[in-house]
Design a protein around this motif. Structure first.
Motif, PDB file in Angstrom:
ATOM      1  N   ASN A  33       0.817  -1.208   0.000  1.00  0.00           N
ATOM      2  CA  ASN A  33       0.000   0.000   0.000  1.00  0.00           C
ATOM      3  C   ASN A  33       0.854   1.263   0.000  1.00  0.00           C
ATOM      4  O   ASN A  33       2.056   1.235   0.255  1.00  0.00           O
ATOM      5  N   ILE A  34       0.192   2.387  -0.254  1.00  0.00           N
ATOM      6  CA  ILE A  34       0.866   3.687  -0.219  1.00  0.00           C
ATOM      7  C   ILE A  34       1.376   3.950   1.185  1.00  0.00           C
ATOM      8  O   ILE A  34       0.723   3.633   2.176  1.00  0.00           O
ATOM      9  N   LYS A  35       2.532   4.553   1.289  1.00  0.00           N
ATOM     10  CA  LYS A  35       3.169   4.797   2.582  1.00  0.00           C
ATOM     11  C   LYS A  35       2.233   5.528   3.543  1.00  0.00           C
ATOM     12  O   LYS A  35       1.583   6.499   3.196  1.00  0.00           O
ATOM     13  N   HIS A  36       2.192   5.011   4.767  1.00  0.00           N
ATOM     14  CA  HIS A  36       1.426   5.579   5.884  1.00  0.00           C
ATOM     15  C   HIS A  36      -0.086   5.579   5.666  1.00  0.00           C
ATOM     16  O   HIS A  36      -0.804   6.369   6.270  1.00  0.00           O
ATOM     17  N   SER A  37      -0.565   4.690   4.813  1.00  0.00           N
ATOM     18  CA  SER A  37      -2.018   4.544   4.671  1.00  0.00           C
ATOM     19  C   SER A  37      -2.497   3.262   5.350  1.00  0.00           C
ATOM     20  O   SER A  37      -3.671   2.930   5.295  1.00  0.00           O
ATOM     21  N   SER A  38      -1.562   2.552   5.998  1.00  0.00           N
ATOM     22  CA  SER A  38      -1.909   1.341   6.738  1.00  0.00           C
ATOM     23  C   SER A  38      -1.610   1.544   8.222  1.00  0.00           C
ATOM     24  O   SER A  38      -0.527   1.997   8.592  1.00  0.00           O
ATOM     25  N   PHE A  39      -2.573   1.183   9.059  1.00  0.00           N
ATOM     26  CA  PHE A  39      -2.452   1.322  10.508  1.00  0.00           C
ATOM     27  C   PHE A  39      -2.600  -0.069  11.125  1.00  0.00           C
ATOM     28  O   PHE A  39      -3.639  -0.704  10.982  1.00  0.00           O
ATOM     29  N   ILE A  40      -1.563  -0.522  11.805  1.00  0.00           N
ATOM     30  CA  ILE A  40      -1.590  -1.831  12.452  1.00  0.00           C
ATOM     31  C   ILE A  40      -1.219  -1.626  13.915  1.00  0.00           C
ATOM     32  O   ILE A  40      -0.149  -1.110  14.224  1.00  0.00           O
ATOM     33  N   PHE A  41      -2.125  -2.000  14.815  1.00  0.00           N
ATOM     34  CA  PHE A  41      -1.875  -1.719  16.228  1.00  0.00           C
ATOM     35  C   PHE A  41      -2.096  -2.944  17.104  1.00  0.00           C
ATOM     36  O   PHE A  41      -2.791  -3.892  16.724  1.00  0.00           O
ATOM     37  N   ILE A  42      -1.475  -2.899  18.276  1.00  0.00           N
ATOM     38  CA  ILE A  42      -1.636  -3.959  19.275  1.00  0.00           C
ATOM     39  C   ILE A  42      -2.636  -3.457  20.302  1.00  0.00           C
ATOM     40  O   ILE A  42      -2.391  -2.466  20.992  1.00  0.00           O
ATOM     41  N   ALA A  43      -3.763  -4.123  20.385  1.00  0.00           N
ATOM     42  CA  ALA A  43      -4.898  -3.632  21.185  1.00  0.00           C
ATOM     43  C   ALA A  43      -4.755  -4.032  22.657  1.00  0.00           C
ATOM     44  O   ALA A  43      -5.500  -4.872  23.168  1.00  0.00           O
ATOM     45  N   ASP A  44      -3.820  -3.391  23.348  1.00  0.00           N
ATOM     46  CA  ASP A  44      -3.610  -3.731  24.762  1.00  0.00           C
ATOM     47  C   ASP A  44      -4.724  -3.180  25.656  1.00  0.00           C
ATOM     48  O   ASP A  44      -5.046  -3.772  26.691  1.00  0.00           O
ATOM     49  N   LEU A  45      -5.345  -2.066  25.260  1.00  0.00           N
ATOM     50  CA  LEU A  45      -6.476  -1.541  26.039  1.00  0.00           C
ATOM     51  C   LEU A  45      -7.662  -2.500  25.965  1.00  0.00           C
ATOM     52  O   LEU A  45      -8.332  -2.753  26.975  1.00  0.00           O
ATOM     53  N   HIS A  46      -7.913  -3.032  24.809  1.00  0.00           N
ATOM     54  CA  HIS A  46      -8.988  -4.014  24.645  1.00  0.00           C
ATOM     55  C   HIS A  46      -8.728  -5.267  25.488  1.00  0.00           C
ATOM     56  O   HIS A  46      -9.672  -5.911  25.964  1.00  0.00           O
ATOM     57  N   SER A  47      -7.462  -5.603  25.653  1.00  0.00           N
ATOM     58  CA  SER A  47      -7.107  -6.817  26.397  1.00  0.00           C
ATOM     59  C   SER A  47      -7.493  -6.735  27.860  1.00  0.00           C
ATOM     60  O   SER A  47      -7.666  -7.763  28.522  1.00  0.00           O
ATOM     61  N   MET A  48      -7.634  -5.526  28.377  1.00  0.00           N
ATOM     62  CA  MET A  48      -7.952  -5.345  29.797  1.00  0.00           C
ATOM     63  C   MET A  48      -9.337  -5.858  30.169  1.00  0.00           C
ATOM     64  O   MET A  48      -9.602  -6.111  31.347  1.00  0.00           O
ATOM     65  N   VAL A  49     -10.217  -6.013  29.207  1.00  0.00           N
ATOM     66  CA  VAL A  49     -11.546  -6.558  29.524  1.00  0.00           C
ATOM     67  C   VAL A  49     -11.455  -8.027  29.906  1.00  0.00           C
ATOM     68  O   VAL A  49     -12.355  -8.580  30.533  1.00  0.00           O
ATOM     69  N   GLN A  50     -10.344  -8.652  29.521  1.00  0.00           N
ATOM     70  CA  GLN A  50     -10.164 -10.084  29.760  1.00  0.00           C
ATOM     71  C   GLN A  50      -9.051 -10.378  30.770  1.00  0.00           C
ATOM     72  O   GLN A  50      -9.139 -11.331  31.541  1.00  0.00           O
ATOM     73  N   ILE A  51      -8.001  -9.552  30.760  1.00  0.00           N
ATOM     74  CA  ILE A  51      -6.836  -9.788  31.619  1.00  0.00           C
ATOM     75  C   ILE A  51      -6.621  -8.582  32.536  1.00  0.00           C
ATOM     76  O   ILE A  51      -6.497  -7.452  32.060  1.00  0.00           O
ATOM     77  N   GLU A  52      -6.542  -8.806  33.827  1.00  0.00           N
ATOM     78  CA  GLU A  52      -6.338  -7.722  34.786  1.00  0.00           C
ATOM     79  C   GLU A  52      -4.863  -7.524  35.136  1.00  0.00           C
ATOM     80  O   GLU A  52      -4.478  -6.453  35.609  1.00  0.00           O
ATOM     81  N   ASN A  53      -4.055  -8.527  34.928  1.00  0.00           N
ATOM     82  CA  ASN A  53      -2.629  -8.453  35.237  1.00  0.00           C
ATOM     83  C   ASN A  53      -1.895  -7.730  34.108  1.00  0.00           C
ATOM     84  O   ASN A  53      -1.729  -8.267  33.015  1.00  0.00           O
ATOM     85  N   MET A  54      -1.430  -6.515  34.391  1.00  0.00           N
ATOM     86  CA  MET A  54      -0.816  -5.693  33.349  1.00  0.00           C
ATOM     87  C   MET A  54       0.544  -6.218  32.898  1.00  0.00           C
ATOM     88  O   MET A  54       0.982  -5.959  31.778  1.00  0.00           O
TER      89      MET A  54
END
Length: 328
Positions: A33-54
């Motif tokens: 793809n064209i440079k900087h038109s792709s966003f790939i992230f690690i959803a650590d905030l979403h993980s908190m709904v399942q895991i409480e141990n940071m």
């Protein structure tokens, strides 16, 4: 230019289903793809709904980052970042919370499913689709590579964007579309159900050879003997093998099933050996990255810096329409 965005929760090492349905197609699109038109992230905030141990979430984040990079993600061509490093997304999620109807959110399949399984439900689980919508709409992402089970969440994001646009009276948000790899949209686990960490039916290519072999040898089969003919269309081993092996090798295994004299143990060993061979380079890179966590932090920080710059401009535009002062 249509923006692509995807992410994986940091709930553990990506399994074969994550790799085939999300990581491989997303890396391919991002690198082309064209440079900087792709966003790939690690959803650590979403993980908190399942895991409480940071500490667990932090270590899982490194595993996710190492997995993406081991499959050749070009970080110079995309924005690769940790969700919590771009906290502006939580502000947008709050605005969506205040605009989106409670009754509609209560209809989410994932929430109703969890309600049946758990006595203790946190608020984050209920508002999960709102934060996911903010992840997407903050950057006006159009193409969202997801698994089949995430389709409703994309639809909720579309509704939120459309609802907000109408309330504001201006098209501030591009409405996203789900992107499914039809071949890999539903990867079976060792028990024949959808591969999932919560079901403990995963095949983890980044585990040790011994653990990986044990996972594959645990794949459920029927009770047919080695001599008996077998149906390749209903077999779980064959289903997984068909997702990763070359066409000619798939046909050879199918013929062995139909002919008989070929046992399930042999088929499992063939699957194991093919995974070891096919992903040998990725496995080596993964283990190398996991020894260089400071490098992973640096890579994610660079991506977050770029993402923040875009997010700040977008959020200031939204704040303007809400009559709030801009972020300094």
């Amino acid at each position: 230019m249509e923006k692509i965005l995807t992410g994986i929760r940091s709930t553990g090492t990506p399994h074969l289903g994550n790799i085939l349905s999300v990581i491989i197609p997303s890396v391919s699109m991002a690198n082309k793809n064209i440079k900087h038109s792709s966003f790939i992230f690690i959803a650590d905030l979403h993980s908190m709904v399942q895991i409480e141990n940071m500490k667990i979430i932090k270590n899982n984040t490194y595993k996710i980052a190492a997995a993406w990079l081991s499959f050749g993600l070009n970080i110079d061509n995309c924005l690769f970042y940790r969700q919590s490093d771009v906290s502006l997304v939580t502000e947008l999620a709050w605005y969506f919370n205040c605009f989106y109807p409670y009754k509609r959110l209560a209809l989410a399949h994932s929430f109703k499913k969890e309600m049946k399984k758990k006595e203790k439900i946190n608020v984050g689980l209920f508002t999960y689709p709102i934060l996911m919508a903010a992840d997407i709409l903050l950057y006006n992402a159009k193409i969202i590579p997801v698994g089949k089970d995430q389709l409703q969440h994309i639809e909720i994001a579309r509704r939120i964007g459309n609802y907000f646009n109408k309330k504001i009276g201006k098209k501030l948000f591009v409405l996203p579309n789900a992107f499914l790899q039809k071949k890999n949209m539903f990867v079976l686990g060792t028990d024949g159900k959808k591969m999932s960490k919560s079901k403990k039916n995963c095949i983890n290519i980044f585990s040790s050879d011994e653990v990986l072999k044990k996972q594959i040898m645990s794949i459920r089969t029927d009770s047919k003997s080695v001599k008996e003919k077998k149906n390749p269309e209903t077999d779980y081993i064959m289903s997984l093998y068909s997702l990763i092996a070359p066409v000619d090798q798939i046909e050879i295994m199918k013929k062995k099933y139909i002919r008989g004299g070929y046992g399930y143990s042999e088929a499992k060993i063939a699957l194991y050996e093919h995974i070891i061979h096919k992903f040998s380079s990725e496995r080596e890179k993964f283990f190398s990255f996991m020894k260089k966590k400071s490098l992973l932090d640096h890579i994610l920080a660079l991506g977050a810096k770029k993402a923040k710059s875009i997010a700040r401009k977008r959020l200031n535009c939204i704040r303007k329409h809400l009559k709030f002062n801009p972020i300094i």
